[in-house]
Write a protein that holds these residues in place. Structure first.
Motif, short mmCIF file in Angstrom:
data_model
loop_
_atom_site.label_atom_id
_atom_site.label_comp_id
_atom_site.label_asym_id
_atom_site.label_seq_id
_atom_site.Cartn_x
_atom_site.Cartn_y
_atom_site.Cartn_z
N VAL A 331 0.86 -1.23 -0.02
CA VAL A 331 0.05 0.05 -0.01
C VAL A 331 0.85 1.28 -0.07
N PRO A 332 2.10 1.55 0.87
CA PRO A 332 2.69 2.65 0.78
C PRO A 332 3.36 2.57 -0.45
N VAL A 333 4.15 1.54 -1.00
CA VAL A 333 4.69 1.23 -2.25
C VAL A 333 3.97 1.82 -3.25
N SER A 334 2.63 1.50 -3.34
CA SER A 334 1.66 2.07 -4.50
C SER A 334 1.67 3.43 -4.37
N ALA A 335 1.37 3.86 -3.02
CA ALA A 335 1.46 5.55 -2.92
C ALA A 335 2.66 6.26 -3.48
N ALA A 336 3.78 5.38 -3.19
CA ALA A 336 5.13 6.13 -3.65
C ALA A 336 5.06 6.13 -5.12
N LEU A 337 4.71 5.06 -5.72
CA LEU A 337 4.64 5.21 -7.29
C LEU A 337 3.92 6.12 -7.87
N ILE A 338 2.71 6.40 -7.56
CA ILE A 338 2.00 7.41 -7.81
C ILE A 338 2.55 9.04 -7.70
N VAL A 339 3.03 9.02 -6.60
CA VAL A 339 3.57 10.29 -6.02
C VAL A 339 4.97 10.54 -7.02
N LEU A 340 5.83 9.73 -6.98
CA LEU A 340 7.36 10.08 -7.32
C LEU A 340 7.62 9.11 -8.62
N GLY A 341 6.51 8.60 -9.66
CA GLY A 341 6.79 7.92 -10.77
C GLY A 341 7.86 8.55 -11.55
N GLY A 370 0.64 2.01 -10.34
CA GLY A 370 0.85 2.24 -9.24
C GLY A 370 -0.51 2.00 -8.53
N LEU A 371 -1.72 2.31 -9.21
CA LEU A 371 -3.02 2.12 -8.92
C LEU A 371 -3.45 0.68 -8.86
N ALA A 372 -2.60 -0.11 -9.71
CA ALA A 372 -3.00 -1.56 -9.98
C ALA A 372 -2.24 -2.44 -9.06
N LEU A 373 -1.33 -1.91 -8.15
CA LEU A 373 -0.25 -2.75 -7.47
C LEU A 373 -1.04 -3.61 -6.46
N VAL A 374 -1.78 -3.24 -5.55
CA VAL A 374 -2.72 -3.72 -4.52
C VAL A 374 -3.53 -4.54 -4.83
N PRO A 375 -4.63 -4.07 -5.86
CA PRO A 375 -5.47 -4.83 -6.29
C PRO A 375 -4.85 -6.33 -7.19
N PHE A 376 -3.93 -6.11 -8.12
CA PHE A 376 -3.25 -6.87 -8.67
C PHE A 376 -2.74 -7.92 -7.67
N ALA A 377 -1.92 -7.67 -6.60
CA ALA A 377 -1.26 -8.67 -5.74
C ALA A 377 -2.44 -9.34 -4.78
N ALA A 378 -3.34 -8.45 -4.53
CA ALA A 378 -4.60 -9.47 -3.53
C ALA A 378 -5.33 -10.44 -4.57
N HIS A 379 -5.43 -10.00 -5.84
CA HIS A 379 -6.26 -10.90 -6.65
C HIS A 379 -5.50 -12.17 -6.79
N GLN A 380 -4.25 -12.01 -7.25
CA GLN A 380 -3.28 -13.25 -7.50
C GLN A 380 -3.21 -14.10 -5.96
N ILE A 381 -3.22 -13.31 -4.98
CA ILE A 381 -3.21 -14.26 -3.58
C ILE A 381 -4.27 -15.02 -3.45
N MET A 382 -5.29 -14.39 -3.73
CA MET A 382 -6.93 -15.07 -3.63
C MET A 382 -6.92 -16.27 -4.56
N LEU A 383 -6.35 -16.12 -5.62
CA LEU A 383 -6.48 -17.04 -6.86
C LEU A 383 -5.84 -18.46 -6.30
N ARG A 384 -4.75 -18.43 -5.57
CA ARG A 384 -3.96 -19.51 -5.11
C ARG A 384 -4.96 -20.22 -3.98
N ALA A 385 -5.89 -19.51 -3.40
CA ALA A 385 -6.53 -20.57 -2.35
C ALA A 385 -7.61 -21.44 -3.39
#
Length: 532
Positions: A331-341, A370-385
């Motif tokens: 989440v903070p990395v995503s914010a950093a990418l958006i602000v500092l890209g 950066g907007l996609a980082l958290v949704p992408f990671a969470a989506h991939q983790i859920m698929l593993r279940a």
């Protein structure tokens, strides 16, 4: 009740370090290639399009998602006393080598058709070079497949730390290749490219993937796996594997269709567009790979065993823990990418044969990613279940849906905008698609498991987002303050990024603590204890 330090973290510390070093060398590889071939040049576009082609074909015919099928199968074979685990793995590896070897031969012959499919916007000179590169790069398909099977074998045996080191060999070889290219006078100009420079890039790049495979071969032998090809690969339940893999191949094919559409649009939107989009995507993938893939690699065998025991509560606990521990960093990395890209990419890529304008545009694309980082990671983790439960149909349909949304929105963006704004829009389309996919995946998984610890996940993520928003504001203010000083140019960008990063990280840590984001404390405690 306070949550005890998870075994997942204990198992994943060394793996996280190995993955971080692997990604760091991969990062250096990206920088060196951009400097050698020139970010924003037609040569980098050709090299990028040709080099990602074997990855794409490998994903379609074998698939990264298929590795999620292999691990549960190998875990069951390893745990079952009635099955010879080594023989099972040897037959599986043999089947892969025979099938993918045939694919390599076919794709080498079909290289002209493949290039025309991916990059219709190339000039004649670019097309001819892309065909040559593609033919040299196609053996990578087999090397990647063998590496995937050996990684699955090691993971099924609880060896998580060794596989992440293998890509380091690949990265080192390609870095040396780029350096050699520059030493012999290579530039980003297609018209000045010599035959020897072309061979250096072609052979060196494929040698890197071969080196990655040989590292895993040696590691597997040390782990006790007897590497042997069987003439007859039958006896591993090929029909069952095909049934499980069929759906994953459909989903991966859909994902690669996204890549084809995006590459085709980019190839027709201006010189350098493919390289710009690819480099932004590479940077976007780095934090995901270091954090999320480390978590997923460690948690999949655990969830597979819980699924075999029909322990849905344990699957839910592992899933919730994985999502929260991943997001507290991303989440903070995503914010950093958006602000500092743009500042980040200017700092990293504005060197050598690279264009400053192209580096700045890469940053804008990165900010959209950066907007996609958290949704992408969470989506991939859920698929593993779902994979742990032996269900490949549901995650495949979900991935197919995300891919369809991405394709439709990207095609729409191609009609609405053009030029540099189009490349940014393509990244934003991915963010929107994964956000929708995450919501749908969570609902389906809730029905399957009965619960996904939703209240706890929602509360934790809300606090993380607030902390990241405060940190992002502090980062933006710091950047603006530094930019008003007399320090300009590359040095000014370095000072700006460094100061903003330190301020942002500090503010996030303090705000997260004030908001009782316990996951940050759990994570830091785990890594502190790993040093003692």
């Amino acid at each position: 009740m306070p949550e005890q330090q998870p075994r997942l973290l204990q198992a994943g510390r060394t793996m996280a370090v190995a993955t971080a070093i692997s990604r760091l060398t991969g990062f250096v590889r990206t920088l060196v290639l951009a400097a050698a071939l020139g970010l924003g040049t037609g040569l980098l576009d050709v090299y990028t399009a040709a080099n990602v082609t074997p990855n794409t074909i490998y994903e379609v015919v074998f698939g990264g998602a298929l590795a999620s099928v292999l691990v549960p199968l190998l875990v069951r074979a390893t745990d079952d006393d009635d099955i010879d685990g080594d023989l099972f793995a040897q037959r599986l590896l043999s089947l892969v080598v025979y099938c993918l070897g045939a694919v390599v031969m076919v794709t080498v012959i079909a290289a002209p058709f493949i290039v025309d499919l991916y990059a219709p916007g190339f000039s004649l000179e670019q097309r001819q070079l892309a065909i040559m590169f593609t033919r040299y790069f196609m053996p990578q398909i087999l090397f990647y497949a063998v590496s995937a099977v050996l990684t699955a074998v090691l993971n099924a045996r609880g060896r998580f730390a060794s596989p992440p080191w293998a890509p380091v060999a690949n990265n080192v070889v390609v870095i040396a290749t780029a350096a050699a290219f520059m030493l012999v006078g290579g530039t980003g100009k297609l018209e000045s490219l010599t035959q020897s420079q072309t061979l250096i890039l072609s052979i060196g790049t494929t040698t890197g993937v071969a080196a990655q495979m040989f590292v895993l071969i040696l590691t597997s032998r040390r782990a006790g796996f007897r590497l042997r090809l069987r003439v007859n690969p039958r006896g591993i339940g090929i029909r069952r594997i095909a049934a499980l893999a069929g759906w994953t191949i459909v989903s991966v094919a859909a994902a690669q269709a996204v890549f084809v559409v995006i590459t085709r649009i980019a190839s027709q939107s201006g010189s350098g567009a493919i390289g710009i989009y690819s480099h932004a995507y590479t940077l976007f993938q780095m934090p995901y790979a270091v954090i999320a893939i480390t978590v997923m690699t460690g948690v999949l065998p655990r969830m597979s065993r819980a699924a075999a025991n029909r322990d849905l509560a344990q699957i839910t606990a592992d899933l919730s823990q994985s999502l929260r521990l991943t997001s507290v960093v991303l989440v903070p990395v995503s914010a950093a990418l958006i602000v500092l890209g743009p500042n980040l990419t200017t700092l990293l890529f504005a060197h050598g044969n690279a264009s400053s304008a192209a580096a700045h545009l890469t940053g804008k694309v990165l900010a959209a990613f950066g907007l996609a980082l958290v949704p992408f990671a969470a989506h991939q983790i859920m698929l593993r279940a779902f994979y742990a439960l032996g269900d490949t149909r549901t995650p495949s349909l979900l991935s197919f849906t995300v891919s369809a949304i991405t394709i439709v929105t990207c095609l729409a963006a191609g009609r609405i905008t053009s030029g540099p704004n189009l490349i940014i829009a393509l990244a934003a389309c991915s963010a929107m698609a994964y956000a929708i996919g995450l919501l749908v995946t969570a609902q389906l998984l809730r029905r399957r498991l009965g619960r996904v610890d939703g209240r706890r996940l929602l509360g934790a993520h809300s606090r993380m987002v607030v902390a990241a928003a405060v940190a992002g504001l502090a980062t933006a203010l710091t950047t603006r303050a530094v930019n008003t000083t007399a320090v300009t140019g590359w040095t000014g960008t370095l000072v700006s990024v460094g100061a903003a990063t330190m301020v942002g990280a500090g503010v996030y840590a303090l705000t997260a603590k004030a908001l009782h984001v316990t996951e940050l404390k759990t994570l830091t405690a785990a890594f502190r204890s790993s040093k003692t």
